[in-house]
Design a protein around this motif. Sequence first.
Motif, PDB file in Angstrom:
ATOM      1  N   HIS A 166       0.834  -1.209   0.000  1.00 43.18           N
ATOM      2  CA  HIS A 166       0.000   0.000   0.000  1.00 43.18           C
ATOM      3  C   HIS A 166       0.865   1.254   0.000  1.00 43.18           C
ATOM      4  O   HIS A 166       0.426   2.321  -0.423  1.00 43.18           O
ATOM      5  CB  HIS A 166      -0.945   0.011   1.207  1.00 43.18           C
TER       6      HIS A 166
ATOM      7  N   VAL B 190      -1.568   1.494 -10.520  1.00 43.54           N
ATOM      8  CA  VAL B 190      -2.133   0.228 -10.987  1.00 43.54           C
ATOM      9  C   VAL B 190      -2.928   0.493 -12.256  1.00 43.54           C
ATOM     10  O   VAL B 190      -3.690   1.456 -12.331  1.00 43.54           O
ATOM     11  CB  VAL B 190      -3.061  -0.392  -9.905  1.00 43.54           C
TER      12      VAL B 190
ATOM     13  N   GLY C 249      -4.315   3.945 -14.221  1.00 43.40           N
ATOM     14  CA  GLY C 249      -3.851   4.555 -12.981  1.00 43.40           C
ATOM     15  C   GLY C 249      -2.378   4.278 -12.754  1.00 43.40           C
ATOM     16  O   GLY C 249      -1.931   4.170 -11.621  1.00 43.40           O
TER      17      GLY C 249
ATOM     18  N   TYR D  91      -9.579  10.433  -4.609  1.00 43.23           N
ATOM     19  CA  TYR D  91      -9.518   9.177  -3.862  1.00 43.23           C
ATOM     20  C   TYR D  91      -8.457   8.261  -4.449  1.00 43.23           C
ATOM     21  O   TYR D  91      -8.324   8.153  -5.661  1.00 43.23           O
ATOM     22  CB  TYR D  91     -10.881   8.465  -3.901  1.00 43.23           C
ATOM     23  N   ASP D  92      -7.724   7.590  -3.575  1.00 43.40           N
ATOM     24  CA  ASP D  92      -6.652   6.720  -4.026  1.00 43.40           C
ATOM     25  C   ASP D  92      -7.226   5.345  -4.383  1.00 43.40           C
ATOM     26  O   ASP D  92      -7.078   4.368  -3.656  1.00 43.40           O
ATOM     27  CB  ASP D  92      -5.603   6.610  -2.916  1.00 43.40           C
ATOM     28  N   ILE D  93      -7.894   5.304  -5.540  1.00 45.03           N
ATOM     29  CA  ILE D  93      -8.640   4.117  -5.952  1.00 45.03           C
ATOM     30  C   ILE D  93      -7.750   2.878  -6.094  1.00 45.03           C
ATOM     31  O   ILE D  93      -8.187   1.758  -5.803  1.00 45.03           O
ATOM     32  CB  ILE D  93      -9.365   4.404  -7.296  1.00 45.03           C
ATOM     33  N   LYS D  94      -6.501   3.081  -6.507  1.00 44.31           N
ATOM     34  CA  LYS D  94      -5.630   1.903  -6.683  1.00 44.31           C
ATOM     35  C   LYS D  94      -5.504   1.103  -5.387  1.00 44.31           C
ATOM     36  O   LYS D  94      -5.293  -0.101  -5.419  1.00 44.31           O
ATOM     37  CB  LYS D  94      -4.235   2.309  -7.162  1.00 44.31           C
ATOM     38  N   GLN D  95      -5.668   1.791  -4.240  1.00 46.44           N
ATOM     39  CA  GLN D  95      -5.562   1.106  -2.953  1.00 46.44           C
ATOM     40  C   GLN D  95      -6.655   0.053  -2.791  1.00 46.44           C
ATOM     41  O   GLN D  95      -6.483  -0.918  -2.058  1.00 46.44           O
ATOM     42  CB  GLN D  95      -5.635   2.117  -1.798  1.00 46.44           C
ATOM     43  N   LEU D  96      -7.808   0.276  -3.443  1.00 42.18           N
ATOM     44  CA  LEU D  96      -8.875  -0.723  -3.377  1.00 42.18           C
ATOM     45  C   LEU D  96      -8.484  -1.973  -4.156  1.00 42.18           C
ATOM     46  O   LEU D  96      -8.832  -3.090  -3.787  1.00 42.18           O
ATOM     47  CB  LEU D  96     -10.179  -0.165  -3.950  1.00 42.18           C
TER      48      LEU D  96
ATOM     49  N   MET E  85     -10.701   6.951 -14.276  1.00 38.48           N
ATOM     50  CA  MET E  85     -10.390   7.021 -12.848  1.00 38.48           C
ATOM     51  C   MET E  85     -11.368   7.958 -12.134  1.00 38.48           C
ATOM     52  O   MET E  85     -11.841   7.652 -11.035  1.00 38.48           O
ATOM     53  CB  MET E  85      -8.949   7.507 -12.690  1.00 38.48           C
TER      54      MET E  85
ATOM     55  N   MET F  14     -13.954   7.265  -8.959  1.00 35.78           N
ATOM     56  CA  MET F  14     -14.032   8.125  -7.774  1.00 35.78           C
ATOM     57  C   MET F  14     -15.466   8.556  -7.517  1.00 35.78           C
ATOM     58  O   MET F  14     -15.954   8.526  -6.386  1.00 35.78           O
ATOM     59  CB  MET F  14     -13.172   9.375  -7.964  1.00 35.78           C
TER      60      MET F  14
ATOM     61  N   TYR G  25     -13.436  19.070  -4.158  1.00 38.23           N
ATOM     62  CA  TYR G  25     -12.779  17.788  -4.375  1.00 38.23           C
ATOM     63  C   TYR G  25     -13.161  17.158  -5.702  1.00 38.23           C
ATOM     64  O   TYR G  25     -12.362  17.067  -6.603  1.00 38.23           O
ATOM     65  CB  TYR G  25     -13.118  16.865  -3.197  1.00 38.23           C
TER      66      TYR G  25
END
Lengths: 481, 481
Positions: A173, A179, A191, A202-207, B458, B462, B480
């Motif tokens: 993480h 990603v 991404g 939002y850090d979508i790759k973290q999902l 992306m 979000m 945001y």
Amino acid sequence: MYPEIIRDPRFGELTQADIEYFKSILPESSILQDDQDLSGYNIDSMRKYNGQSRLVLKPRSTEEVSKIMKHCGERKLAVVPQGGNTGLVGGSVPVFDEIVISLSNLNKIRSFDEVSGIIVADAGCILEATDMFLAEHGYIFPLDLGAKGSCHIGGNVATNAGGLRLLRYGSLHGSVLGVEAVMADGTIVNGLGKLRKDNTGYDIKQLLIGSEGTLGVITGVSVLCPKRSKVMNVAFFGLDSYEKVQKAFVKAKSDLGEILSAFEFMDRESQDQVAQFSELRRPLDEQHNFYVLVETSGSNRSHDEEKLQEYLEGLMEAEIIDDGVLAQDETQMKNIWTWREGIPESLARTGGVYKYDVSIPLEDLYLMVEDCRAKLVEKGYEIGTEESNIVNVVGYGHLGDGNLHLNVAVKSYSKDVEHALEPWVYEWIQKRQGSISAEHGLGFAKRPYLKYSKDQSMINLMKQVKNVYDPDGIMNPYKYI
Amino acid sequence: MYPEIIRDPRFGELTQADIEYFKSILPESSILQDDQDLSGYNIDSMRKYNGQSRLVLKPRSTEEVSKIMKHCGERKLAVVPQGGNTGLVGGSVPVFDEIVISLSNLNKIRSFDEVSGIIVADAGCILEATDMFLAEHGYIFPLDLGAKGSCHIGGNVATNAGGLRLLRYGSLHGSVLGVEAVMADGTIVNGLGKLRKDNTGYDIKQLLIGSEGTLGVITGVSVLCPKRSKVMNVAFFGLDSYEKVQKAFVKAKSDLGEILSAFEFMDRESQDQVAQFSELRRPLDEQHNFYVLVETSGSNRSHDEEKLQEYLEGLMEAEIIDDGVLAQDETQMKNIWTWREGIPESLARTGGVYKYDVSIPLEDLYLMVEDCRAKLVEKGYEIGTEESNIVNVVGYGHLGDGNLHLNVAVKSYSKDVEHALEPWVYEWIQKRQGSISAEHGLGFAKRPYLKYSKDQSMINLMKQVKNVYDPDGIMNPYKYI
């Protein structure tokens, strides 16, 4: 194979027309339908889970993955993304007739920046090959694990693999910067950022990191790689209590600080097991209640050796350790690691092993093993006697990460022993706010036990994400959540 | 104040009945309605953004936050969660009449584990106070930034703050282990894990990290803290090209390795600015095209000094640097940092500053500054002459993180200069796959420019998250995304 689970009636059935479509977008060599070809993709590496897929697709590009997913999305054909198929929880093989999407043909390193240490690579690159490429440039992949010779870096990211370098380099993480993935409807999500800092949304790759193929197919990753250390050292020592193991850990963080790269602990029982069931030689002659392996990685040999020497002397003076050895060369270092890594194999030799890969707050970590022994005795089991089915109950693991491997070795698997252990183990962990899966993930095996680690409010948030990104549930079904 | 934005008609209007309800669940001191009391919560720290909230609530527990949000959710009353209100993009103040939920009364450290270094604390704890608490135990908060005396750790997590320790300790996505939050409907999400490793489901807390109050109100955090280094050293040197700055960085990663804790670069123009507009003395007598500040943090003084000495000698021998100084004591170290930190203030003294906090792949990082100067000249502007409005165009920043601060200092703000710079700067960054906001976030200011850093696929993912977690859009609206 799984009488308690039924095939989801929402899913389409594979037809000849589907095959024809896949033939129109992929070369023949990317489409496997023969039983013999399929079996390696249907069975997991432990040979514990066995699916019934009739089709494996091996796309060669992100665009091909996208075309496949678009079709599967429209036809509601369920899929299982598969990397090196080395997972330990049955997450990478089909349950019923899901189409396997193998990433093995997506195996190119796309770019590497010598200044920043950022690599961008296809998901199907083998971990070891990627690390060897980086070694040539003086860098290291921030992850190492036993299956490195066959696991894929995309699979590592998809399962948020932990492994041996986490104490030093942190979790994926933190080190995965980007990603690229294909979602359930075929959308390519670009991404693949190559930036260490990026606060735009939002850090979508973290999902996707750790989603085990249930949200999308990871096709490429971008990873921040640290410089490879020039010097490594290994020490191994014996202690008489778990309290002292904790003290040795605190002192290691303070004395070794920035060069500490591993802190592994093992109990007496695990060492007896290796001594008895392997050809390996004990690193120390005398026996102790606990053992610790400390590894350092740094940039200056004499500095590192001096730090380690001082650390060990300090431990001796404070009477924290009883006895210890400092590896004098590469071979001794390797031998000590082989000894540590020999534990799982020596356990497997007894017949069967109930394996629990768990996280527990440090102070209670070893109590789990002691309580487990007491529980089994209370239930009328003997441990390690000639007549008893239970050969050994051992604890070892990545203490530096709070990660315990509780292993119960048996002569043969039995529903009775299983019921004595489960859900008791999970309830015990839940009480201490631990994790029922520290690094192996949920997959098929741990799905029913999620509630022991996450409360309902969190599970609801997870389900909302799953439903919104994969409304038909075609991504790696029957697993995870 | 913002003629281009209209108040969202979906939102409820605050009534006396709402106030009565809040009075029934909160003490009088937690409810602010006077103009004078409100103003500090309506205006941001730069005094650039000014909201019109009529109500500030200061809950003292997570349960109180939950009751507030449940009511606001039912009544569709929009809210702005507010920490220390030190943000730089207008994210922490209302736009219209949103209710401010201040976390400042949630300011207790809940627990700290001396062995693992894991702290659990309320969101409203001040960063500096938290770090001082940790210092007493030999630990450090893995984040440091200028506003530490007033910013909240919950706000730091909500904005994914970057700061000065990122090069060494990584981003909050790696060091935050758990988040407790209250969602738009009042649900308390208990995600305060204290585990370094936990692979049980989607890592939902990662969505909250950097979500800037648009998904939920962060009420508590759990953070893995590193041991505090015993020794620090600072060196400052001059170089004649950006290529050499990059070479010095690669060599620092190799020679200083595990003890490198900061690598800051500054161009000649930024140094001339400080020399001219501050009382500070230059660390070096001779002038150079570029300057670098290197900081090390380690556990052994003589080892660290030897490494740093060897590094500097190596740079000299390879003719990478022209001149340098190694701080001999705490005071000299502090002076060098003050010099580096004097840049923004000295720029602000000219009148106004167009500030761009951006991430760019390292090789192109400084080209942004050169191209910006060329662009302004091409548009007919003079830079730094007596008549010209543009005083200076400077580049400096956290090179180790790929984070450039491009600053254009002007005598007075002008729409002409702004239009010469924007969206040109954002387009330039987009072409190089950079980030238009490295660490400051999006807030109100950068929302329109998100598309320059993230592609539509992306952004869609979000928006899906936002819509599913906050379907009425009451969480920190107009910002945001």
